[in-house]
Design an enzyme around this catalytic site. Structure first.
Site, PDB file in Angstrom:
ATOM      1  CD  GLN A 149      38.162  70.353  30.408  1.00  0.00           C
ATOM      2  OE1 GLN A 149      38.632  71.272  31.055  1.00  0.00           O
ATOM      3  NE2 GLN A 149      36.848  70.238  30.171  1.00  0.00           N
TER       4      GLN A 149
ATOM      5  CB  CYS B 121      38.064  77.572  29.308  1.00  0.00           C
ATOM      6  SG  CYS B 121      38.781  78.663  30.572  1.00  0.00           S
TER       7      CYS B 121
END
Length: 354
Positions: free
Chosen positions: A86, A116
């Protein structure tokens, strides 16, 4: 009441999951977790869930561009496939370059983080801040898809805040840009990890897209995974915080979805043995830095029994492998002694660990 799979869910999960031509024989994913899902932790998860997709820690594409020693964070070991790396950033060309490096490292899947919520990520335009810039998000996906020959996926959230839930349009833009799977955390950026994951929105997104959708948020047990899959119609689930100190979770969910049978929960002794293996693995892989990192892991493993808080206080201060081993081996011995007696003895066995 025992946990069961509906016939509809059984039929839906019967075939391998197709991610842009990559066939995966599991509907359970291990989330990328910063400071957690390193090579050692992934090895523990992989042993218990050999067919599940696991992820490296989140990798900064800018860091890869400027600091060539950073690829170690995405070091992929032999036998780790299927594995995703990722990446996060807000610049398409940096992410495309990083994606090529990830594929060279052995990534089966390249995932782009657009969810995030941490300030140090969002203030620089990465993570969930991309929810406010769908044009840039689409350009990023297009650039990464053009750069690599493996599936490109995205992990994101419902929106920036409760007043800005934009996921339906956002998800459609990502799909049109070439994303071949979407993992959706059922919270907004403003929620962080508070409140309850809103699985109803995941269902709406699943109905809106033709690429696979993986549900994320509040998956702490096989029962929660089944409930989520039934309610959302998602193609799979991603386990995240529930695996911290509990690498058994992905395997437990995967086993139930495939067999309809629940695995017995690990005993306190099982958890301590896993903690010891994790500690030794971190030492072998990272040396003294691994011991410092192990402190948090050890405290996550040790809970739900009498005396656990005192034991955690000792483990969070270990300085050497030998010190950690001594504490865990002593606890294992006392646990075994307790299991040979009555349950009260087992529950109090830890309270005298010093």
């Amino acid at each position: 009441m025992s946990l069961t799979l509906s016939p509809e869910l059984q039929a839906r999960l019967a075939q391998p999951l197709d991610i842009g031509g990559v066939k995966v024989d599991s509907r359970v994913f291990q989330a990328p977790l910063s400071g957690v899902t390193d090579k050692v932790f992934r090895g523990l998860v992989r042993r218990l869930a050999p067919e599940s997709v696991v992820y490296t820690e989140m990798v900064n594409a800018t860091g890869l561009h400027y600091a060539r020693d950073l690829p170690r964070i995405m070091e992929v070991g032999e036998g780790e496939a299927p594995i995703g790396i990722q990446l996060f950033d807000c610049r398409p060309h940096f992410l495309a370059e990083a994606a090529r490096m990830a594929v060279d490292e052995g990534a089966t899947i390249v995932d782009i983080n657009m969810g995030c919520p941490v300030n140090k990520i969002t203030k620089n335009g990465g993570g969930s801040s991309l929810l406010k810039d769908p044009d840039m998000a689409a350009r990023i996906v297009e650039a990464v898809v053009a750069a690599v020959n493996v599936p490109v996926t995205v992990k994101t959230r419902l929106g920036w805040s409760d007043q800005e839930i934009t996921i339906l349009d956002f998800a459609h833009r990502l799909q049109e840009a070439g994303a071949q799977l979407l993992t959706l955390h059922g919270r907004t950026r403003a929620q962080g990890f508070n409140g309850t994951a809103r699985w109803d929105w995941i269902r709406r997104v699943k109905q809106h897209l033709h690429v696979p959708v993986i549900a994320n948020g509040d998956i702490f047990s096989a029962a929660a995974a089944v409930k989520c899959l039934e309610e959302t119609g998602a193609d799979g689930v991603m386990c995240s915080r529930g695996t911290m100190g509990y690498p058994f979770l992905v395997g437990e969910v995967d086993h139930f979805l495939k067999t309809g049978q629940e695995k017995p929960a690990p005993t306190p002794l099982d958890r301590i043995q896993m903690a010891l293996e994790h500690l030794r693995g971190l030492w072998e892989y990272k040396g003294e830095r691994g011991i410092r990192q192990a402190r948090k892991h050890m405290t996550w493993y040790i809970k739900d029994f009498a005396g656990a808080s005192q034991f955690r206080a000792l483990l969070c201060r270990i300085e050497t492998l030998q010190e950690g081993e001594a504490l865990l081996l002593q606890a294992m011995e006392r646990c075994q002694e307790g299991s040979q007696g009555n349950k009260d003895n087992q529950d109090t066995a830890f309270s005298s660990v010093t």
